[in-house]
Design a protein around this motif. Structure first.
Motif, mmCIF file in Angstrom:
data_model
loop_
_atom_site.group_PDB
_atom_site.id
_atom_site.type_symbol
_atom_site.label_atom_id
_atom_site.label_comp_id
_atom_site.label_asym_id
_atom_site.label_seq_id
_atom_site.Cartn_x
_atom_site.Cartn_y
_atom_site.Cartn_z
ATOM 1 N N GLU A 248 -14.356 -44.157 14.223
ATOM 2 C CA GLU A 248 -15.406 -44.946 14.876
ATOM 3 C C GLU A 248 -16.359 -45.552 13.850
ATOM 4 O O GLU A 248 -16.908 -46.640 14.065
ATOM 5 C CB GLU A 248 -16.172 -44.088 15.868
ATOM 6 C CG GLU A 248 -17.126 -44.892 16.744
ATOM 7 C CD GLU A 248 -17.709 -44.110 17.893
ATOM 8 O OE1 GLU A 248 -18.532 -44.677 18.639
ATOM 9 O OE2 GLU A 248 -17.343 -42.936 18.066
ATOM 10 N N SER A 249 -16.522 -44.883 12.713
ATOM 11 C CA SER A 249 -17.379 -45.439 11.665
ATOM 12 C C SER A 249 -16.828 -46.736 11.088
ATOM 13 O O SER A 249 -17.552 -47.487 10.423
ATOM 14 C CB SER A 249 -17.558 -44.411 10.541
ATOM 15 O OG SER A 249 -16.293 -44.084 9.960
ATOM 16 N N ARG A 335 -9.869 -50.181 6.436
ATOM 17 C CA ARG A 335 -9.694 -49.354 7.645
ATOM 18 C C ARG A 335 -10.826 -49.661 8.629
ATOM 19 O O ARG A 335 -11.738 -48.864 8.858
ATOM 20 C CB ARG A 335 -9.672 -47.882 7.282
ATOM 21 C CG ARG A 335 -8.409 -47.451 6.552
ATOM 22 C CD ARG A 335 -8.387 -45.963 6.273
ATOM 23 N NE ARG A 335 -8.293 -45.181 7.500
ATOM 24 C CZ ARG A 335 -8.354 -43.861 7.539
ATOM 25 N NH1 ARG A 335 -8.549 -43.163 6.430
ATOM 26 N NH2 ARG A 335 -8.250 -43.226 8.682
ATOM 27 N N ILE A 336 -10.766 -50.857 9.206
ATOM 28 C CA ILE A 336 -11.781 -51.310 10.144
ATOM 29 C C ILE A 336 -11.112 -51.908 11.368
ATOM 30 O O ILE A 336 -9.909 -52.203 11.373
ATOM 31 C CB ILE A 336 -12.726 -52.363 9.515
ATOM 32 C CG1 ILE A 336 -11.921 -53.607 9.073
ATOM 33 C CG2 ILE A 336 -13.497 -51.769 8.341
ATOM 34 C CD1 ILE A 336 -12.778 -54.790 8.694
ATOM 35 N N ILE A 352 -7.671 -44.716 18.285
ATOM 36 C CA ILE A 352 -7.767 -44.287 16.887
ATOM 37 C C ILE A 352 -6.723 -45.024 16.059
ATOM 38 O O ILE A 352 -7.047 -45.759 15.130
ATOM 39 C CB ILE A 352 -7.600 -42.763 16.779
ATOM 40 C CG1 ILE A 352 -8.717 -42.053 17.554
ATOM 41 C CG2 ILE A 352 -7.610 -42.337 15.301
ATOM 42 C CD1 ILE A 352 -8.545 -40.562 17.641
ATOM 43 N N GLY A 353 -5.450 -44.839 16.382
ATOM 44 C CA GLY A 353 -4.396 -45.562 15.685
ATOM 45 C C GLY A 353 -4.388 -47.021 16.106
ATOM 46 O O GLY A 353 -4.412 -47.341 17.289
#
Length: 374
Positions: A248-249, A335-336, A352-353
């Motif tokens: 989520e970050s 990774r966004i 998530i994935g």
């Protein structure tokens, strides 16, 4: 410089055409010998990087994974586009499935998996002939084994036309159906779809214990399945794309930078690959410039013309296909994932994935050979 898609001569687009050619004893891009049966197992979301990282849980699959047994899935790395590339042997610029959610001819933002209707009919929106249609014309029995709920769907009509569809609820059910096919006389070409790893990756992430357990199940089923192959039978295992876990970050709320929305009429695509549609053609370069200034350190930003010139979609020849592609494209390289915080439903933000972009984790997939193809 923008990265290129379809960067190697062997890609997802070569798998089914080569399989069909082998059933006629013809030379093919994969170098397959003459065969009676080919089963192409498509594991949704099984990227080469994830398989390599979980090699200890895939004793049948992972030992076969090497530089020569990974291929390009093409781009965009989304199921709608990639499965169509697989089943037609053509790139998105030709078959027209250029994203997960795109602007259709009526100006709507339409989901390419579930948004089929009279304004977006599957028989004409997906523009390429399928390999299954070619197989049927050559007297080859073409079958598709998938989840029962997909039978009769618009997406199935678009990408699996020409194949006889059979549904199996569980992974085990589908491999059992594949084993029945191998007991029939050839020639036969069978597509066997495994949805579970992609579903679990979205819900839990590919690094989760649940995903690893599903990989172990797949591995044991494949091992048992290939033990039953006859002398002129082969299994090819591949995937439509890989997966990147995004915490989520890593969610980027693009609406919190108002300049990014200036001149943008609509935003489609998916969180790791946005299609931005401009209000007016003359605004395209300014939109691209603003996105590059703000997001250029963590995403590739291209205008439609630049992306086509870089070969992202393969050749885009038909006039009908070009306007489906966003005027400006934003492909994540970190990774966004991009979201709009004004979306009250928080659509997709529990995933998530994720996938859709041009990173090797998303574009590189296995191509593993068993039986007479090994």
């Amino acid at each position: 410089m923008l990265p290129a898609a379809f960067s190697t001569p062997v890609s997802l687009a070569t798998v089914l055409p080569s399989s069909l050619a082998a059933l006629s004893g013809e030379r093919n891009d994969l170098g397959l010998p003459a065969l009676d049966h080919v089963v192409v197992v498509v594991v949704d979301g099984l990227g080469a990087a994830a398989l390599r990282a979980r090699a200890g849980h895939a004793r049948a699959l992972a030992p076969l994974l090497g530089k020569a047994t990974t291929i390009d899935a093409g781009f965009p790395t989304t199921t709608a586009a990639a499965l169509t590339t697989l089943t037609t042997g053509t790139s998105p610029g030709r078959h027209g499935m250029v994203g997960y959610r795109v602007r259709d001819d009526a100006g709507r933002l339409t989901n390419q998996l579930s948004g089929w209707d009279d304004l977006m009919p599957p028989e004409s929106w997906q523009r390429s002939r399928t390999v299954f249609e070619d197989a049927a014309a050559q007297g080859v029995h073409a079958r598709a084994i998938g989840l029962p709920k997909y039978e009769g769907s618009g997406f199935t009509a678009a990408v699996l036309r020409g194949a006889e569809f059979t549904g199996g609820r569980t992974m085990q059910d589908r491999f059992d159906l594949g084993a029945e096919v191998l007991r029939t006389s050839g020639p036969a070409l069978t597509y066997l779809y495994v949805a579970e790893l992609d579903q679990l990756a979205h819900a839990r992430g590919w690094e989760s214990p649940e995903w690893t357990a599903a990989l172990e199940t797949l591995d044991s089923l494949v091992a048992a399945f290939v033990r039953g192959l006859g002398p002129r039978q082969a299994v090819l295992l591949t995937a439509d794309h890989g997966i990147v876990d995004v915490p989520e970050s890593g969610h980027v709320l693009f609406d919190t930078a108002p300049s990014l929305l200036e001149g943008v009429a609509a935003i489609a695509g998916e969180p790791r690959f946005l299609h931005l549609y401009a209000e007016q053609p003359e605004q395209v370069d300014r939109i691209a410039g603003r996105w590059r200034e703000v997001e250029g350190d963590r995403s590739w930003v291209a205008t439609r013309a630049e992306a086509i010139a870089a070969g992202w979609f393969g050749p885009v020849i038909d006039a009908e296909v070009g306007p489906r592609i966003g005027d400006v494209l934003v492909a994540a390289r970190k990774r966004i994932a991009y979201y709009d915080s004004r979306d009250a439903a928080r659509t997709g933000r529990t995933m998530i994935g994720q996938h859709g972009s041009l990173t090797p984790e998303e574009t590189r997939v296995p191509l593993l050979r068993f039986g007479a193809a090994a």
